[in-house]
Enzyme design. Structure first.
Site, PDB file in Angstrom:
ATOM      1  N   TYR A   1      14.693 -21.331  35.363  1.00 50.00           N
ATOM      2  CA  TYR A   1      14.742 -19.872  35.373  1.00 50.00           C
ATOM      3  C   TYR A   1      15.942 -19.313  34.613  1.00 50.00           C
ATOM      4  O   TYR A   1      16.105 -18.103  34.533  1.00 50.00           O
ATOM      5  CB  TYR A   1      14.817 -19.369  36.815  1.00 50.00           C
TER       6      TYR A   1
ATOM      7  N   LYS B   1      12.558 -33.431  42.638  1.00 51.13           N
ATOM      8  CA  LYS B   1      11.724 -34.395  41.903  1.00 51.13           C
ATOM      9  C   LYS B   1      12.693 -35.382  41.239  1.00 51.13           C
ATOM     10  O   LYS B   1      12.643 -35.632  40.021  1.00 51.13           O
ATOM     11  CB  LYS B   1      10.857 -33.639  40.878  1.00 51.13           C
TER      12      LYS B   1
ATOM     13  N   ASP C   1       6.077 -32.858  45.173  1.00 50.18           N
ATOM     14  CA  ASP C   1       4.611 -32.954  45.254  1.00 50.18           C
ATOM     15  C   ASP C   1       4.177 -33.414  46.642  1.00 50.18           C
ATOM     16  O   ASP C   1       3.240 -32.866  47.235  1.00 50.18           O
ATOM     17  CB  ASP C   1       4.032 -33.863  44.143  1.00 50.18           C
TER      18      ASP C   1
END
Ligand code: NAD
Length: 362
Positions: free
Chosen positions: A124, A191, A225
């Site tokens: 971002y 992640k 995930d």
């Protein structure tokens, strides 16, 4: 003396839900001197900029603001006003509680999660290089030299900065929130198995900060995930989630879905000395001016604002009145009815009226 609060109505359905929230907050009896400032499309038309300097000045002066959603063009046009506001005011912590409310349409009845999203960096950060530009070719060439990895020449490039300072600050915020609100566990989401350097650093910082709270608040981590699947299967296993910016954005909507949708999911952007409160949802342009959408998310953002101001009693009365109106299921908007086409669904302002009446009789 009245609190001074900046009110930014926003685009699309923004003004409708902001006015509803403002009326409900006023009905608690807490004295607020509202200072309206415009940003987004209305400001563009009037001042030629989506974020006039007086908006930032007003929030800096009042230190508390509540804001409706503001449109961001997809894949083109100006940078998100929301992102600009959060970064310019260093509102580094995005707090999004997601709690089941009796009477809402949801597959779950026992969700009580708090999403703490880092607000200032990650993908971002806005460091992007357009496909086909000469400087993008320079970036590609430099990156290929530095990493030894080939990059397709027709690529656009985005950069993901993750720092120790911002990561530690947000994880500390999540733990402090957990301690203050008697929550049992913080889960760091990442992640780091793939993005070993960036998400790896976030996880390392989270582990280090968690040591300070050992024995007081549990800590664990999950790969993003897997976290999505776990939240859909067993949301009751989780408590406070702390995430880098992009995962935080995505999981906020997922968690809003667990409690019955965007119409009831509130939020806050908090810095060390000021805060801006806003619903998770966007400007839902197709509903603009129809007096149709659910004001709950904005009203509950107002509840968070009252808590921030130290008005705990007013905050809990407004939360209770809102929950009672929803549980009763009569004066509620279409999205809270069993059948979305129910002709007995009320409009945004009528739902606010019902909450105000409930406040006055409780
Ligand atoms: P959105 O949240 O505006 O709407 C998606 C759908 O959610 C709507 O069509 C509607 O069905 C439902 N919904 C949203 N708010 C609701 C409410 N209060 N009551 C009932 N149903 C509601 O998302 P979008 O369509 O992806 O985004 C529209 C615009 O809003 C975009 O320009 C986007 O950039 C902007 N946006 C702004 C913010 C913000 O200001 N913080 C946040 C998200 C999106």
């Amino acid at each position: 003396m009245a609190y001074k609060v900046t009110l930014i109505p926003g685009d699309g359905i923004g003004r409708e839900v902001s006015v509803a929230a403002q009326r409900c907050i006023d009905a608690t009896g807490v004295k607020i001197a509202w200072e309206e400032q415009i940003a987004g499309e209305e400001a563009m038309a009037k001042y030629g900029t989506v974020l006039p300097v007086q908006v930032l000045d007003s929030v800096r002066k009042n230190r508390v603001a509540i804001k409706g959603p503001i449109i961001t063009p997809v894949g083109k046009g100006f940078r998100s006003v929301n992102v600009q506001l959060r970064r310019a005011l260093d509102l580094y912590a995005c707090l999004r509680p997601c709690k089941s409310i009796k009477g809402t349409k949801s597959r779950y009845s026992n969700v009580d999660l708090v999403v703490v999203r880092e607000n200032t960096e990650d993908l971002y950060a806005g460091i992007e290089f357009s496909q086909g530009m000469e400087r993008t070719q320079d970036v590609i060439k430099n990156l290929e030299e530095l990493s030894g990895i080939a990059i397709k020449k027709d690529s656009a490039i985005g950069i993901k900065p993750i720092s120790i300072s911002a990561s530690k600050r947000i994880v500390k915020f999540a733990f402090d929130y957990a301690v203050k609100n008697k929550r049992r566990k913080v889960t760091a989401v990442h992640k780091a198995n793939i993005m070993k350097e960036t998400d790896g650093l976030f996880l390392k910082c989270a582990r280090e900060v968690s040591e300070i709270y050992k024995g007081r608040v549990e800590f664990e981590d999950r790969i993003v995930d897997n976290m999505c699947m776990q939240l859909v299967q067993n949301p009751e296993l989780y408590d406070v989630l702390v995430l880098p910016n992009l995962y935080g954005d995505i999981l906020s909507d997922l968690c809003a879905g667990l409690i019955g949708g965007l119409g009831i999911a509130p939020g806050a952007n908090i810095g060390d000395s000021m805060a801006l409160f806003e619903a998770v949802h966007g400007s839902a342009p197709k509903y603009t001016g129809l007096n149709k959408v659910n004001p709950t998310a904005m009203i509950l953002s107002g509840v968070l604002m009252l808590e921030y101001l130290g008005e705990k009693d007013a905050a809990s009365r407004l939360e209770k009145a809102t929950a009672e109106v929803i549980a009763e299921g009569k004066a509620v908007t279409y999205d809270l009815k069993k059948d979305r086409n129910d002709p007995l669904a009320v409009g945004t302002s009528q739902m606010a009226d019902a909450i105000i009446s409930r406040l006055k009789t409780s």
